[in-house]
Design an enzyme around this catalytic site. Structure first.
Site, short mmCIF file in Angstrom:
data_model
loop_
_atom_site.label_atom_id
_atom_site.label_comp_id
_atom_site.label_asym_id
_atom_site.label_seq_id
_atom_site.Cartn_x
_atom_site.Cartn_y
_atom_site.Cartn_z
N CYS A 153 42.90 55.03 58.11
CA CYS A 153 42.19 56.06 58.87
C CYS A 153 42.94 56.41 60.16
O CYS A 153 43.02 57.57 60.54
CB CYS A 153 40.79 55.60 59.28
SG CYS A 153 39.93 54.60 58.10
N ASP A 154 43.47 55.40 60.85
CA ASP A 154 43.96 55.61 62.21
C ASP A 154 45.48 55.52 62.37
O ASP A 154 46.01 55.82 63.44
CB ASP A 154 43.32 54.58 63.17
CG ASP A 154 41.80 54.68 63.16
OD1 ASP A 154 41.29 55.79 62.93
OD2 ASP A 154 41.13 53.65 63.37
N CYS A 204 41.09 49.95 60.59
CA CYS A 204 41.43 50.74 59.39
C CYS A 204 42.77 51.45 59.59
O CYS A 204 42.83 52.49 60.25
CB CYS A 204 40.32 51.74 59.10
SG CYS A 204 40.72 52.83 57.74
#
Ligand code: NAP
Length: 300
Positions: free
Chosen positions: A133-134, A130
């Protein structure tokens, strides 16, 4: 006894909930993790009709709030199976059982792993599924995205805004993803395409330090020193727990046509977990509407 229980709070499941409650039915949505499904990880959506630009998170949150405000009940419990008892359907979660008149399976699909040694251990230490997200953890660093679909291209575009260098690794020389984003990426100075290439090995010292690439049909290998590898090679469905009630195809998708009916009366299927050729946000929402209205007709 609910009229409709929906398994999965992604775009298909929440769209089905909206249609179900608006038709006057009692609706329970059961979700194992977070609402929104896959779209919550998409940085920017610009192909949903009627909405010019929106982030996946905002889209999913709007959908979740819309379903709740209209009267759908949403519980965060993992479904582990279903049962039929004459006309009553029973949905079994890890903590309890719920009775209903009809079920809509909208389980989506989960990220497909590459299947390489150390892949699991390095999740959170260089391996991610992701970018939204990261991605921020890799600011100023060199990273690679693997895959040739829209997810990989969008991830690469997102990462190119703050990573030093972004490699896009694809096993063929043609992309599945849309031309528009591909053309955007081709103009970026910090994006490099590595085509006809597969990741052969992950290198690590506890965290990812690089990868070994193998070029297709040659002996050529290349080492890339990267700190992050974003894997975007598609999804796999998880429907085995329903296999006594619905038919699964070879890939594990629930067999259902455009009417979203399955082989068992009263059980419907919507979204990416259904056998279909186009898996898009718009088709997931469409399935949700069709499945909910079919369930309403079944209940009577
Ligand atoms: P996808 O379209 O299925 O693409 C997966 C890619 O990964 C393909 O290019 C495939 O290569 C490659 N791949 C699969 N297995 C591999 C392996 N073992 N090793 C190396 N490469 C592998 O998946 P996706 O990009 O996640 O998209 C899923 C669906 O969501 C698509 O319909 C997509 O259009 C949609 N989507 C839409 C949006 C949006 O509308 N904004 C955003 C993201 C995704 P091959 O091409 O060689 O098969």
């Amino acid at each position: 006894m609910y009229d409709i229980i929906i398994v999965g709070a992604g775009t298909a499941g929440l769209s089905a909930a909206i249609y179900g409650v608006r038709a006057g039915k009692s609706v329970l949505v059961l979700e194992a993790s977070v609402y929104g499904g896959q779209i919550i990880n998409t940085p920017e959506i610009e192909n949903y009709p009627g909405i010019k630009h929106i982030s996946g998170y905002e889209f999913a949150t709007n959908l979740y709030e819309q379903a709740k405000e209209l009267g759908a009940e949403i519980q965060f419990e993992k479904v582990i199976g279903i049962r039929s008892d004459n006309d009553t359907k029973i949905v079994i979660t890890e903590s309890q059982e719920y009775e209903c008149k009809s079920i809509i399976l909208a389980t989506g699909a989960k990220n497909k792993p590459l299947g390489l040694k150390q892949e699991n251990e390095l999740i959170g230490a260089g391996i991610s599924y992701c970018a939204t997200c990261d991605g921020a953890f890799y600011r100023g660093k060199d990273v690679a995205v693997i895959g040739g679909g829209n997810t990989a291209l969008e991830d690469a575009n997102f990462l190119s805004a703050y990573c030093n260098k972004v490699y896009i690794i694809h096993r063929r020389d043609k992309f599945r993803g849309e031309e528009k984003i591909l053309n955007t990426l081709k103009k970026k100075h910090n994006v490099e395409f590595l085509l006809n290439s597969q990741v052969k090995e992950l290198l690590s010292d506890g965290s990812l330090t690089g990868i070994m690439l193998q070029e297709k049909n040659t002996d050529n290998q290349r080492r890339l020193d990267i700190k992050g590898l974003f894997i975007a090679i598609g999804q796999i469905p998880e429907n085995l727990m329903f296999s006594e009630h619905v038919e699964l195809d070879q890939g594990g998708y629930i067999v259902g046509k455009e009417d979203c009916k399955t082989k068992e009366d009263g059980i419907f299927v919507a979204g990416d977990c259904r056998t279909k050729t186009v898996r898009q946000l718009a088709t997931a929402a469409s399935d949700g509407a069709i499945a909910a209205l079919a369930a309403c007709e079944y209940i009577g």
